[in-house]
Design a protein around this motif. Structure first.
Motif, short mmCIF file in Angstrom:
data_model
loop_
_atom_site.label_atom_id
_atom_site.label_comp_id
_atom_site.label_asym_id
_atom_site.label_seq_id
_atom_site.Cartn_x
_atom_site.Cartn_y
_atom_site.Cartn_z
N CYS A 161 0.85 -1.21 0.00
CA CYS A 161 0.00 0.00 0.00
C CYS A 161 0.88 1.25 0.00
O CYS A 161 1.90 1.29 0.66
N LEU A 162 0.44 2.27 -0.75
CA LEU A 162 1.19 3.53 -0.84
C LEU A 162 0.76 4.53 0.24
O LEU A 162 1.45 5.52 0.47
N ALA A 163 -0.38 4.28 0.89
CA ALA A 163 -0.91 5.27 1.84
C ALA A 163 -1.58 4.57 3.03
O ALA A 163 -2.76 4.76 3.28
N CYS A 170 -4.75 1.03 2.80
CA CYS A 170 -5.77 2.08 2.63
C CYS A 170 -6.98 1.56 1.87
O CYS A 170 -8.11 2.00 2.11
N GLY A 171 -6.74 0.65 0.93
CA GLY A 171 -7.85 0.06 0.17
C GLY A 171 -8.16 0.77 -1.14
O GLY A 171 -8.91 0.23 -1.95
N CYS A 173 -5.61 3.04 -2.98
CA CYS A 173 -4.50 3.57 -3.78
C CYS A 173 -4.23 2.64 -4.97
O CYS A 173 -4.84 1.59 -5.11
N CYS A 176 -3.16 -0.87 -3.72
CA CYS A 176 -4.27 -1.62 -3.09
C CYS A 176 -5.22 -2.14 -4.17
O CYS A 176 -5.74 -3.26 -4.07
#
Ligand SMILES: [Zn+2]
Length: 202
Positions: A161-163, A170-171, A173, A176
């Motif tokens: 995940c990037l965020a 995060c679900g 990005c 995700c």
């Protein structure tokens, strides 16, 4: 690599990118779940990049590539050279001659292609007198192939995940979205806990 009879030394390059705390925690959990005599304790090597990346989204967390962004949007300048240089030198000093990186065959970036690895390997060996060999065991694989390869492993403990938000994916990005799709296409239950779900079109 362990299944193929290698002893494996996991290495994490800590560049203080926005996902580092969540990624490192996930990695430690994954390695604990995979514990075996052939798996050495994690080594964390520092490579801070704030003086190079400055206002890049990977450091600031602002304008993280979203669900609709193309693969090209997640490029990190010099990523594979940065990962390999410290890992290769650390390994060389300890007599380890094979360095494996999990780049996928579907990666669109020049530093994920054979020419880069061939030249970089030659340059490092020329500079140090080492005989390091870069291995890319997933170089012909897609994300779905990797999921199938790891279906007996605790895939929910992997991290992409990037965020991340309070340690959770995060679900929404770019990564995700790729992750969710790969679970679906590979027909493997996705046990990842996501912080939020993508907004449904209907
Ligand atoms: Zn995410």
């Amino acid at each position: 690599m362990i299944a193929h009879g290698h002893r494996v030394q996991p290495v994490y390059i800590a560049s203080d990118l926005v996902w580092q705390a969540a990624e490192l925690a996930a990695l430690r959990g994954l390695l604990a779940a995979m514990q075996t005599a052939a798996l050495a304790p994690l080594v964390v090597l520092k490579l801070p990049l704030e003086d190079i990346y400055q206002d890049h989204w990977s450091l600031t967390g602002a304008e993280i590539p979203g669900a609709e962004s193309p693969d090209e949007a997640v490029y990190l300048p010099g990523r594979n050279a940065l990962l390999l240089i410290k890992a290769a030198l650390w390994c060389h000093r300890r007599g380890i001659e094979r360095v494996a990186l999990g780049v996928l065959g579907t990666s669109p970036f020049a530093d994920a292609k054979s020419a880069f690895f061939d030249h970089f390997q030659a340059a490092i060996n020329l500079a140090t007198g080492a005989r390091i060999e870069f291995l890319r065991p997933l170089a012909r694989a897609t994300k779905q192939d990797v999921m199938r390869l790891g279906r007996t492993m605790p895939l929910e403990r992997t991290f992409s995940c990037l965020a991340p938000h309070v340690g959770l994916h995060c679900g929404v990005c770019n990564k995700c979205t790729e992750r969710r799709r790969a679970f679906q296409v590979a027909e493997i239950p996705d046990r990842t806990v996501y912080q939020s779900d993508p907004v449904s079109a209907g």
